[in-house]
Design a protein around this motif. Structure first.
Motif, PDB file in Angstrom:
ATOM      1  N   VAL A 159      -4.973  -5.438  -0.484  1.00 59.24           N
ATOM      2  CA  VAL A 159      -4.981  -3.990  -0.709  1.00 59.24           C
ATOM      3  C   VAL A 159      -6.314  -3.540  -1.315  1.00 59.24           C
ATOM      4  O   VAL A 159      -6.897  -2.533  -0.904  1.00 59.24           O
ATOM      5  CB  VAL A 159      -3.799  -3.581  -1.614  1.00 59.24           C
ATOM      6  N   ALA A 190       0.827  -1.208   0.000  1.00 58.59           N
ATOM      7  CA  ALA A 190       0.000   0.000   0.000  1.00 58.59           C
ATOM      8  C   ALA A 190       0.858   1.254   0.000  1.00 58.59           C
ATOM      9  O   ALA A 190       0.445   2.286  -0.539  1.00 58.59           O
ATOM     10  CB  ALA A 190      -0.938  -0.002   1.207  1.00 58.59           C
ATOM     11  N   ALA A 213      -5.508  -1.666   4.079  1.00 57.94           N
ATOM     12  CA  ALA A 213      -4.661  -2.736   3.554  1.00 57.94           C
ATOM     13  C   ALA A 213      -4.345  -3.759   4.626  1.00 57.94           C
ATOM     14  O   ALA A 213      -4.362  -4.971   4.371  1.00 57.94           O
ATOM     15  CB  ALA A 213      -3.372  -2.143   2.988  1.00 57.94           C
TER      16      ALA A 213
END
Length: 318
Positions: A257, A32, A268
């Protein structure tokens, strides 16, 4: 099979899912940082994890194998992968990734996403085949007493029933939670975090405000790479490493994610947690070979009812 046995198996799978999910959550947080801040689809993230696994194995067996740190040796080795992978990520960004991201990508076709896909896929292939050439295809894992021992948690309804919590997985889960929380604080409460969020939201406006977007992206990529290596160091204590292990985990990372919500680091982590729970709980009714099928079934169902992911698009985007 009676109800007591079913309950015991369900609780065992739930405990395993929570422990594995914490490490998966950390993997998703690392991705992320790259995907949420830089908007780069990084196919090499799983292979950075693979490098971290090999590096942690080498450090634990050849550098720290003198018993100085005792049972904590695998986790010290995992921590030592962080500066190495951070430096490698920063160097890769400066030499390669920066040419297809940030303000430089504004004039490229599709804002550079096509070039990013090809570049990161090429990096993944180089790491996989380089690992195969240098290290061979034999799997390795860190041999530690923690991996073969567990805490026994007796169940109150039966004198013979218990849930076993593996020591290595439990310690890895706790450390993953601590690192993830530290990264949340970094993004939400520090000057660096504000610059990373600004670079993610509007790179051009961030530049006018005096923020070095290229530097912010380099730090984000380096952090994401280092986190993947650290999580790999945790995983190799109970999961063997071989050059193509990253292929299995990159699917988990992107699923987590997307489930958590595009651009949300908090989301995430929880997306990775959901993946871990679904993977382990699915073993109650499905063979091991169909774990990934269960993950994608849950993935489709969640996105069917909540297309924006668990935390939605209105969550803080970094």
């Amino acid at each position: 099979m009676n109800a007591a046995v079913l309950v015991e198996q369900a609780l065992q799978a739930l405990a395993a899912g929570l422990l594995v999910g914490c490490v998966y959550g950390l993997l998703c947080v690392g991705l992320a940082f790259i995907f949420g801040i830089m908007r780069v689809i990084n196919f090499a993230q799983g292979d950075f994890m693979m490098v971290g696994m090999y590096l942690a194995f080498w450090l634990a067996t050849h550098v720290l194998g003198n018993g100085m740190f005792g049972a904590a040796t695998p986790f010290v080795a995992a921590a030592l992968t962080v500066p190495v992978l951070f430096a490698a990520g920063a160097a890769l960004h400066r030499l390669l990734i920066a040419r297809t991201t940030g303000l430089r990508a504004a004039g490229l076709s599709a804002e550079g996403h096509q070039a990013q896909l090809i570049l990161t896929l090429g990096m993944a292939l180089v790491l996989q085949n380089g690992g195969l050439l240098l290290l061979g295809s034999s799997p390795y894992s860190i041999v530690t007493p923690l991996s073969s021992s567990a805490w026994e948690l007796p169940l109150l309804y039966d004198d013979f029933s218990a849930v076993f919590v593996n020591h290595a997985r439990a310690i890895a889960a706790v450390l993953s939670l601590a690192v993830a929380f530290g990264l949340f604080r970094l993004v939400g409460s520090t000057r660096l975090g504000k610059s990373l969020r600004a670079a993610a939201d509007n790179p051009e406006a961030a530049t006018y405000m005096g923020i070095d977007v290229d530097r912010a992206h380099r730090i984000a990529f380096a952090i994401g790479t280092a986190v993947a290596g650290l999580a790999g160091g945790f995983i190799v204590t109970y999961y063997p490493v071989q050059p193509f292990v990253g292929v299995d985990f990159i699917i988990i990372m992107y699923a987590g994610v997307v489930l958590g919500g595009m651009g949300s680091i908090t989301g995430a982590f929880w997306g990775g947690m959901v993946i871990g729970l679904v993977q382990q709980l699915s073993t109650l009714v499905l063979p091991l070979q169909l774990q990934n099928a269960a993950i994608f079934a849950a993935f489709v169902l969640i996105l069917l009812f909540r297309p924006q992911g668990l935390f939605g698009r209105n969550v803080e985007r970094a």
